[in-house]
Design a protein around this motif. Sequence first.
Motif, mmCIF file in Angstrom:
data_model
loop_
_atom_site.group_PDB
_atom_site.id
_atom_site.type_symbol
_atom_site.label_atom_id
_atom_site.label_comp_id
_atom_site.label_asym_id
_atom_site.label_seq_id
_atom_site.Cartn_x
_atom_site.Cartn_y
_atom_site.Cartn_z
ATOM 1 N N ALA A 245 0.843 -1.189 0.000
ATOM 2 C CA ALA A 245 0.000 0.000 0.000
ATOM 3 C C ALA A 245 0.885 1.248 0.000
ATOM 4 O O ALA A 245 2.070 1.193 0.315
ATOM 5 C CB ALA A 245 -0.911 -0.003 1.226
ATOM 6 N N THR A 246 0.290 2.380 -0.362
ATOM 7 C CA THR A 246 1.048 3.630 -0.493
ATOM 8 C C THR A 246 1.853 3.999 0.748
ATOM 9 O O THR A 246 3.024 4.370 0.634
ATOM 10 C CB THR A 246 0.096 4.785 -0.864
ATOM 11 O OG1 THR A 246 -0.579 4.468 -2.082
ATOM 12 C CG2 THR A 246 0.856 6.091 -1.044
ATOM 13 N N PRO A 247 1.288 3.933 1.970
ATOM 14 C CA PRO A 247 2.082 4.323 3.147
ATOM 15 C C PRO A 247 3.384 3.545 3.287
ATOM 16 O O PRO A 247 4.419 4.124 3.621
ATOM 17 C CB PRO A 247 1.131 4.036 4.322
ATOM 18 C CG PRO A 247 -0.223 4.176 3.739
ATOM 19 C CD PRO A 247 -0.107 3.611 2.349
ATOM 20 N N MET A 248 3.355 2.237 3.030
ATOM 21 C CA MET A 248 4.575 1.439 3.099
ATOM 22 C C MET A 248 5.461 1.664 1.895
ATOM 23 O O MET A 248 6.700 1.723 2.008
ATOM 24 C CB MET A 248 4.214 -0.048 3.212
ATOM 25 C CG MET A 248 3.605 -0.441 4.537
ATOM 26 S SD MET A 248 4.726 -0.179 5.937
ATOM 27 C CE MET A 248 5.989 -1.412 5.580
ATOM 28 N N SER B 270 1.480 9.534 5.272
ATOM 29 C CA SER B 270 0.354 8.757 5.796
ATOM 30 C C SER B 270 -0.645 9.654 6.513
ATOM 31 O O SER B 270 -1.863 9.495 6.374
ATOM 32 C CB SER B 270 0.860 7.668 6.756
ATOM 33 O OG SER B 270 1.681 6.747 6.088
ATOM 34 N N PHE B 271 -0.131 10.599 7.290
ATOM 35 C CA PHE B 271 -0.998 11.493 8.037
ATOM 36 C C PHE B 271 -1.832 12.365 7.097
ATOM 37 O O PHE B 271 -3.054 12.497 7.268
ATOM 38 C CB PHE B 271 -0.162 12.378 8.966
ATOM 39 C CG PHE B 271 -0.969 13.376 9.748
ATOM 40 C CD1 PHE B 271 -1.667 12.982 10.883
ATOM 41 C CD2 PHE B 271 -1.046 14.704 9.349
ATOM 42 C CE1 PHE B 271 -2.422 13.901 11.606
ATOM 43 C CE2 PHE B 271 -1.797 15.612 10.058
ATOM 44 C CZ PHE B 271 -2.483 15.222 11.193
ATOM 45 N N LEU C 1 -5.128 2.294 6.675
ATOM 46 C CA LEU C 1 -3.760 1.856 6.359
ATOM 47 C C LEU C 1 -2.754 2.967 6.660
ATOM 48 O O LEU C 1 -1.652 2.716 7.157
ATOM 49 C CB LEU C 1 -3.665 1.440 4.891
ATOM 50 C CG LEU C 1 -4.453 0.185 4.499
ATOM 51 C CD1 LEU C 1 -4.412 -0.008 2.989
ATOM 52 C CD2 LEU C 1 -3.904 -1.049 5.204
ATOM 53 N N GLY C 2 -3.132 4.207 6.346
ATOM 54 C CA GLY C 2 -2.248 5.327 6.642
ATOM 55 C C GLY C 2 -2.024 5.521 8.126
ATOM 56 O O GLY C 2 -0.898 5.761 8.577
ATOM 57 N N VAL C 3 -3.075 5.389 8.907
ATOM 58 C CA VAL C 3 -2.962 5.566 10.361
ATOM 59 C C VAL C 3 -2.105 4.457 10.980
ATOM 60 O O VAL C 3 -1.299 4.712 11.881
ATOM 61 C CB VAL C 3 -4.356 5.603 11.010
ATOM 62 C CG1 VAL C 3 -4.252 5.536 12.530
ATOM 63 C CG2 VAL C 3 -5.085 6.875 10.598
ATOM 64 N N VAL C 4 -2.257 3.222 10.499
ATOM 65 C CA VAL C 4 -1.448 2.116 11.019
ATOM 66 C C VAL C 4 0.036 2.390 10.791
ATOM 67 O O VAL C 4 0.864 2.205 11.696
ATOM 68 C CB VAL C 4 -1.860 0.782 10.353
ATOM 69 C CG1 VAL C 4 -0.847 -0.311 10.684
ATOM 70 C CG2 VAL C 4 -3.240 0.358 10.830
ATOM 71 N N ASN C 5 0.396 2.837 9.595
ATOM 72 C CA ASN C 5 1.798 3.147 9.308
ATOM 73 C C ASN C 5 2.279 4.325 10.147
ATOM 74 O O ASN C 5 3.388 4.326 10.685
ATOM 75 C CB ASN C 5 1.987 3.464 7.831
ATOM 76 C CG ASN C 5 3.444 3.722 7.471
ATOM 77 O OD1 ASN C 5 4.297 2.854 7.576
ATOM 78 N ND2 ASN C 5 3.731 4.954 7.055
ATOM 79 N N VAL D 238 5.774 6.707 14.205
ATOM 80 C CA VAL D 238 5.898 7.790 15.183
ATOM 81 C C VAL D 238 5.919 7.265 16.620
ATOM 82 O O VAL D 238 6.734 7.699 17.441
ATOM 83 C CB VAL D 238 4.740 8.797 15.006
ATOM 84 C CG1 VAL D 238 4.800 9.875 16.098
ATOM 85 C CG2 VAL D 238 4.810 9.438 13.627
ATOM 86 N N PHE D 239 5.054 6.308 16.934
ATOM 87 C CA PHE D 239 4.937 5.837 18.313
ATOM 88 C C PHE D 239 5.476 4.419 18.513
ATOM 89 O O PHE D 239 5.439 3.894 19.626
ATOM 90 C CB PHE D 239 3.465 5.883 18.755
ATOM 91 C CG PHE D 239 2.854 7.255 18.679
ATOM 92 C CD1 PHE D 239 3.201 8.237 19.585
ATOM 93 C CD2 PHE D 239 1.944 7.565 17.678
ATOM 94 C CE1 PHE D 239 2.643 9.509 19.514
ATOM 95 C CE2 PHE D 239 1.377 8.834 17.592
ATOM 96 C CZ PHE D 239 1.736 9.805 18.511
ATOM 97 N N ARG D 240 5.937 3.799 17.411
ATOM 98 C CA ARG D 240 6.437 2.419 17.453
ATOM 99 C C ARG D 240 5.416 1.487 18.092
ATOM 100 O O ARG D 240 5.747 0.607 18.876
ATOM 101 C CB ARG D 240 7.772 2.351 18.188
ATOM 102 C CG ARG D 240 8.849 3.190 17.514
ATOM 103 C CD ARG D 240 10.228 2.886 18.003
ATOM 104 N NE ARG D 240 11.228 3.663 17.288
ATOM 105 C CZ ARG D 240 12.541 3.512 17.407
ATOM 106 N NH1 ARG D 240 13.002 2.591 18.243
ATOM 107 N NH2 ARG D 240 13.366 4.256 16.716
#
Length: 464
Positions: free
Chosen positions: A95-98, A114-115, A304-308, A313-315
């Motif tokens: 997906a785009t975020p990855m 992603s954000f 998907l963006g939020v998961v990435n 950011v927060f690991r």
Amino acid sequence: MASAHRAGATAPEAKSIGSDDYSLSRVPRDKRFGFWSMLLQWLAQSGSISQFTLGATIGVGMTFGDAFLAFTLGAVILEIVIFAIGLAGMREGLATPMLTRWTGFGRNGSALVSFVIAVSLVGWFGVQNTIFGNSVSALVGGPSWMWCVIAGIAITALVIFGFTYMALFAKIVTPLFFGMVAWSIITTLNDHSISELISSPPPGEAIPLAVAATAIAGGYMTGAIVSPEMTRYNRKGSHVFVQSASSMILSEYIVGMVGVLLGHLVKSSDVSHIVLSTSGAFGVMVVLMSTAKINDWNLYGSSLGVVNFFQVVFRKRLHRGVVTVVLGIAGTLLSAVGIMTHFTEFLSLLGVMIPPIGGIIVAEYWVVKRMRKPLDDTREAETLPPTSPTWVPMSLVIWVVAFCVGKFYDGGIPALNSLATAFLLYCALGLLGWVKPYGTSTLDDENGGSPAPAARATTPAGAA
């Protein structure tokens, strides 16, 4: 199902609702979908009341010929972007975020991308919900916010379970929607001269070609940038081209141009009542389902963006199903409070903010190829590269410059200006060696020192 680690160890998978759908890994080849299943997914994106509304809005301010030119420009821009980015998503199964981690932005830059995309897609979720709520409220009564809530809950429930159920839903909704719309439009236009509508002058204030083309291309540009969310489930590159081109033809030249004719007919952009009033309760049900079929991708891509974003950011590894519930609630609330009032503003912002991301991805993946090698090395094994660049500062500079060109330069089409600026700048600076990654991040570091799961270890989406 246990998560298999590269090191050979296993650990219990955290129980959660819905499907994770390879949110942080490649989609395995044997989990891809066939041509017809994917074609229906693409065509389903063409079936929405909002596209008729956009066509009518353009028709109120343009002649039929000028509107045709505007839709052509928008469709060509979109198809080039969709195919170039979508083909990369298909090849990599990402997906785009990855994908952005190895296509110009690096690990931290991918979080920013992603954000931005997640916020944009939640906004589109609200826009589509608002269109539906207002339309049904005007036809059958009841407060608009109530219909927004009903639609939002239905869509969220669908997206929780991922791509397999979304594909099944497309097989049901797509034929129903276009069959109903065809009947409604034919019934409406049957007593009017099509040639007179085509030759009639625009009934409202004139809309410049650049503004119309930007609304068309910019309005769906976020969808084009996140096309890998869908194409990662494709089996062949030729399928990506045929399916996306078919969707463009249906969306722009049939749905959009029919909207132009309806705008000339009723001399207003408010044409949703035509489809709904001629088809009764059945029409309301089909429109609800078609709205869900559009919005499921908005919500899916946003999740998907939020998961990435959270992993970078927060690991913290979030389950996509849980994220979907949270975003679904947020998007539903946005629609209930009336985000549609900012519709034009929203389209204009997307028209210049999102395209540079696509320009950079295409330039790095297909032209410069300085960061792509790890993807090439691990593609056959269907695993993720063990490392990725941490930062690519020059890409962020290019993004800002391209955005400013699209926003403040008055000539041409802003969406195309910003995309082309990002593409050309990245190609030039990348080939000169000025685009350099700084730092290296490992997947193990992102998982708190534990080995990252292999691609085949995530919750399967299934194949059709």
